[in-house]
Design a protein around this motif. Structure first.
Motif, short mmCIF file in Angstrom:
data_model
loop_
_atom_site.label_atom_id
_atom_site.label_comp_id
_atom_site.label_asym_id
_atom_site.label_seq_id
_atom_site.Cartn_x
_atom_site.Cartn_y
_atom_site.Cartn_z
N ALA A 37 11.83 24.55 91.62
CA ALA A 37 11.79 23.68 90.43
C ALA A 37 13.01 22.76 90.40
CB ALA A 37 11.72 24.54 89.17
N ALA A 38 14.16 23.29 90.78
CA ALA A 38 15.38 22.48 90.81
C ALA A 38 15.29 21.36 91.84
CB ALA A 38 16.59 23.36 91.09
N GLN A 39 14.49 21.57 92.89
CA GLN A 39 14.29 20.55 93.92
C GLN A 39 13.21 19.55 93.55
OE1 GLN A 39 13.47 22.61 97.60
NE2 GLN A 39 15.21 23.97 97.31
N GLY A 40 12.59 19.72 92.38
CA GLY A 40 11.60 18.76 91.91
C GLY A 40 10.16 19.18 92.13
N VAL A 41 9.94 20.39 92.64
CA VAL A 41 8.56 20.88 92.79
C VAL A 41 8.06 21.30 91.42
CG1 VAL A 41 7.11 22.68 93.82
CG2 VAL A 41 8.96 21.65 95.16
N GLY A 42 6.87 20.85 91.06
CA GLY A 42 6.27 21.27 89.81
C GLY A 42 5.75 22.70 89.95
N VAL A 43 5.99 23.52 88.95
CA VAL A 43 5.54 24.90 89.00
C VAL A 43 4.74 25.19 87.73
CG1 VAL A 43 6.21 27.33 89.12
CG2 VAL A 43 7.56 25.61 90.33
N LEU A 44 3.48 25.56 87.92
CA LEU A 44 2.64 25.99 86.81
C LEU A 44 2.47 27.49 86.97
CD1 LEU A 44 0.81 25.37 84.39
CD2 LEU A 44 -1.05 25.04 86.02
N LEU A 45 3.02 28.24 86.03
CA LEU A 45 3.07 29.70 86.10
C LEU A 45 2.16 30.29 85.04
CD1 LEU A 45 4.62 32.32 87.15
CD2 LEU A 45 6.09 31.96 85.17
N VAL A 46 1.27 31.16 85.46
CA VAL A 46 0.42 31.91 84.54
C VAL A 46 0.82 33.36 84.69
CG1 VAL A 46 -1.93 32.59 83.95
CG2 VAL A 46 -1.48 30.28 84.81
N SER A 47 1.20 34.00 83.58
CA SER A 47 1.62 35.39 83.66
C SER A 47 1.39 36.09 82.34
CB SER A 47 3.11 35.48 84.03
OG SER A 47 3.52 36.83 84.09
N SER A 48 1.01 37.35 82.42
CA SER A 48 0.88 38.17 81.22
C SER A 48 2.20 38.85 80.89
CB SER A 48 -0.21 39.22 81.43
OG SER A 48 0.08 40.01 82.58
N GLU A 49 3.21 38.66 81.75
CA GLU A 49 4.54 39.22 81.52
C GLU A 49 5.35 38.21 80.69
OE1 GLU A 49 5.57 42.22 82.54
OE2 GLU A 49 3.70 42.66 83.57
N VAL A 50 5.43 38.44 79.40
CA VAL A 50 6.09 37.48 78.51
C VAL A 50 7.55 37.23 78.90
CG1 VAL A 50 6.71 36.95 76.12
CG2 VAL A 50 4.49 37.99 76.63
N PRO A 51 8.36 38.27 79.17
CA PRO A 51 9.74 38.00 79.57
C PRO A 51 9.84 37.14 80.83
CG PRO A 51 9.48 40.33 79.03
CD PRO A 51 8.10 39.72 79.06
N GLU A 52 8.91 37.33 81.75
CA GLU A 52 8.87 36.53 82.97
C GLU A 52 8.66 35.06 82.64
OE1 GLU A 52 7.00 37.86 86.84
OE2 GLU A 52 5.35 36.73 85.94
N VAL A 53 7.70 34.79 81.78
CA VAL A 53 7.40 33.41 81.39
C VAL A 53 8.60 32.78 80.68
CG1 VAL A 53 5.96 31.96 79.91
CG2 VAL A 53 4.92 33.79 81.26
N LEU A 54 9.15 33.50 79.72
CA LEU A 54 10.27 32.95 78.95
C LEU A 54 11.51 32.76 79.82
CD1 LEU A 54 9.89 34.95 75.61
CD2 LEU A 54 9.15 32.61 76.12
N GLY A 55 11.66 33.59 80.86
CA GLY A 55 12.81 33.47 81.75
C GLY A 55 12.69 32.38 82.79
N LEU A 56 11.47 32.00 83.14
CA LEU A 56 11.27 31.01 84.19
C LEU A 56 10.87 29.63 83.69
CD1 LEU A 56 9.34 33.14 86.85
CD2 LEU A 56 11.67 32.26 87.03
N ALA A 57 10.22 29.58 82.56
CA ALA A 57 9.61 28.32 82.11
C ALA A 57 10.56 27.42 81.35
CB ALA A 57 8.40 28.63 81.23
N ASP A 58 10.30 26.13 81.44
CA ASP A 58 10.95 25.15 80.57
C ASP A 58 10.14 24.99 79.30
OD1 ASP A 58 13.01 24.47 82.39
OD2 ASP A 58 11.63 23.16 83.47
#
Length: 98
Positions: A37-58
């Motif tokens: 993501a820092a290199q400019g790659v778009g990342v669409l993340l689908v996860s049922s792990e809420v802490p994972e989503v909140l920790g990785l997503a903008d």
């Protein structure tokens, strides 16, 4: 995943990327995702792990029954809020007439 990263990847679609992965490998995957993501790659993340989503997503889109019920920057949400949004309406009590 490694094969996809060798090309000129512009967007990664990740569906439950850490399901069945041990804690050490999970941390390594998180690092790879953040670096991409820092290199400019778009990342669409689908996860049922809420802490994972909140920790990785903008930005987070919370869905319930196939509909977006909230869109917000990850920093504006916490795990309890997300779970409340997901569960709202799922606990409808049937009215009983005596």
């Amino acid at each position: 995943m490694g094969r996809w990263l060798l090309g000129d990847t512009k967007l990664l679609l990740l569906d439950e990327p850490t399901r069945g992965v041990d804690v050490g490998a999970r941390a390594e995957l998180y690092k790879v995702i953040r670096d991409l993501a820092a290199q400019g790659v778009g990342v669409l993340l689908v996860s049922s792990e809420v802490p994972e989503v909140l920790g990785l997503a903008d930005r987070v889109l919370v869905m319930r029954e196939g509909r977006v019920v909230r869109e917000a920057p990850a920093g504006e949400l916490d795990e309890d809020t997300v779970l409340d949004l997901v569960m709202a309406g799922s606990l409808q009590v049937e009215e009983v007439t005596l």
